[in-house]
Design an enzyme around this catalytic site. Structure first.
Site, short mmCIF file in Angstrom:
data_model
loop_
_atom_site.label_atom_id
_atom_site.label_comp_id
_atom_site.label_asym_id
_atom_site.label_seq_id
_atom_site.Cartn_x
_atom_site.Cartn_y
_atom_site.Cartn_z
CE LYS A 170 33.10 -35.29 114.81
NZ LYS A 170 32.98 -36.53 115.65
CB SER A 176 28.95 -40.47 116.31
OG SER A 176 29.38 -42.04 116.55
CG HIS A 180 27.92 -35.95 116.14
ND1 HIS A 180 28.42 -35.83 115.03
CD2 HIS A 180 28.61 -37.19 116.78
CE1 HIS A 180 29.33 -36.63 114.49
NE2 HIS A 180 29.77 -37.40 115.59
C1 LIG Z 1 34.11 -37.51 115.98
C2 LIG Z 1 33.98 -37.67 117.06
C3 LIG Z 1 35.19 -37.43 118.41
C4 LIG Z 1 36.28 -37.32 117.84
O1 LIG Z 1 36.36 -35.82 117.53
P1 LIG Z 1 37.56 -35.25 116.66
O2 LIG Z 1 37.71 -33.74 116.92
O3 LIG Z 1 37.09 -35.57 115.21
O4 LIG Z 1 38.83 -36.05 116.94
C5 LIG Z 1 34.75 -37.98 119.69
N1 LIG Z 1 33.40 -38.29 119.97
C6 LIG Z 1 32.33 -38.64 119.22
C7 LIG Z 1 30.92 -39.05 119.76
C8 LIG Z 1 32.76 -38.06 117.84
O5 LIG Z 1 31.77 -38.38 116.86
#
Ligand SMILES: *Cc1c(COP(=O)(O)O)cnc(C)c1O
Length: 385
Positions: free
Chosen positions: A234, A175, A203
């Site tokens: 996302k 991330s 991602h």
């Molecule tokens: C953003 C993210 C999460 C968390 O997801 P949310 O739906 O925002 O709680 C989990 N793992 C990774 C790698 C992320 O980047």
């Protein structure tokens, strides 16, 4: 009582503050009356403002109302939750899927449900905080292997005999660096040592692979990763997250993932938005193609002016400056130039690797990206990065 804690954070340039943003159109937002170009959103495909998502949300609001009213196992499962789970399983090519209220809830629910005391978890050193917290909650012994280092992982696997169950867990796309996990190597190690593999596709979902199905598709490893997790908030522009895998895995999670069991279900309207987003990803490759074109253009432009983008292979483009202070100052300079990109500091990233994490979106225009490159070039000459 808390003043000293806050003072310390401030002294160490680690104090974070919330910025209120108002969306305008596409990647333009306003904050404190300023028009800003958004360069740090995870809404990679721009779907959060796609009319199909708003329409689906509105229709579901009219039919189902606002909240789900209870947890999934009580009375919070609507036809839309069930339909979305079916569609996610079809999208991922797995037997079944299960919704979670967020990616954070997914990782802190899935990992303790499948690993516990007496088990071993092998976790990449740059895994997301929610994976780290999931490992902690599980009470399994957790060993950290060097980032993407298959030799280091194998060394740990060799010394893992005597443990009950072993789980390897990794981000699919990291991330904060935008690089990819070495999935083919991870899958073959997991097979050879007969251990479980879990991939967090937060991602990668909607972005990676020929049809946006994530890192398994990207590497041609469909059916080879027993536990896949991804988010809907996302690239899919909605909210929530999922686990995808075998029917048995999903049935186990329904019974043992505490963040699933003890939390009110996602609002049905949010499920409707996710269903609409999945349909777009499945039927229209235009957003994804534009994202990757933009990514190549932006990274090419940065390299041309001598800016290092580290290990990035995706639309996540880190500009690592080192000190938290330097990253915070650079973020402020960018703000003054009309560009919104936050500083990322420890503990989100390792000590000494503070950065601006820029992200490219499908909705950026060439002019947008040119402007960012031009401004970064000037800031580089001024010694800001
Ligand atoms: C953003 C993210 C999460 C968390 O997801 P949310 O739906 O925002 O709680 C989990 N793992 C990774 C790698 C992320 O980047």
């Amino acid at each position: 009582m808390f003043e000293q804690d806050l003072e310390r954070l401030k002294r160490e340039h680690l104090l974070r503050r919330l910025t209120v943003l108002n969306a305008e159109s596409g990647p333009i937002v306003t904050a404190a009356g300023e028009r800003l170009l958004l360069m740090c959103s995870n809404d990679y495909l721009g779907l959060s403002t796609h009319p199909a998502l708003s329409q689906a949300t509105r229709a579901a609001l009219d039919k189902y109302g606002c909240g789900a009213g209870a947890s999934r196992l009580v009375s919070g499962t609507t036809a839309l939750h069930a339909e979305l789970e079916l569609r996610i399983a079809r999208f991922k090519g797995t037997e079944a899927a299960l919704l979670f209220n967020s990616g954070y809830a997914a990782n802190t629910g899935i990992i303790p449900a499948i690993a516990g005391p007496g088990d071993l978890i092998l976790s990449d050193s740059l895994n997301h905080a929610s994976i780290i917290d999931g490992c902690r909650l599980s009470k399994a012994r957790t060993e950290i292997y060097r980032h993407c280092d298959l030799y280091d992982l194998e060394r740990l696997l060799q010394s893992s005999s005597g443990t009950n169950r072993t789980l390897i867990v990794t981000d699919g796309v990291f991330s904060m660096d935008g690089d990819l996990a070495p999935l083919p190597g991870l899958v073959s190690l997991a097979d050879r040592y007969n251990v479980l593999l879990m991939v967090d596709d937060a991602h990668a979902t909607g972005v990676l692979g020929r049809t946006g199905r994530g890192s398994a598709e990207h590497f041609g490893l469909e059916g080879r990763i027993p536990i896949q997790m991804g988010t809907l908030g996302k690239a899919l522009g909605s909210f929530g997250a999922y686990a995808a895998g075998s029917r048995d895995l999903i049935d186990l999670l329904v019974n043992q993932a505490r963040s699933f069991m003890f939390s009110t279900a996602l609002p049905p309207s949010i499920c409707a938005a996710s269903i609409a987003a999945l349909a777009i990803v499945e039927q229209e490759s235009g957003f994804k193609n534009k994202l990757w074109e933009n990514r190549e253009y932006f990274v090419g432009g940065l390299h041309a002016i001598g800016i290092d983008t580290g290990r990035s292979e995706t639309m996540i483009v880190p500009l690592v400056v080192g000190k938290s202070e330097t990253a915070a100052a650079l973020s402020e300079k960018l703000f003054d130039e009309g560009i919104y990109a936050t500083a990322i500091r420890p503990p989100t990233v390792p000590e000494g690797s503070a950065r601006i994490r820029m992200t490219v979106m499908a909705s950026h225009s060439r002019e947008d990206l040119d402007r960012v490159i031009r401004i970064l070039s000037r800031l580089k000459q001024e010694g800001c990065l």
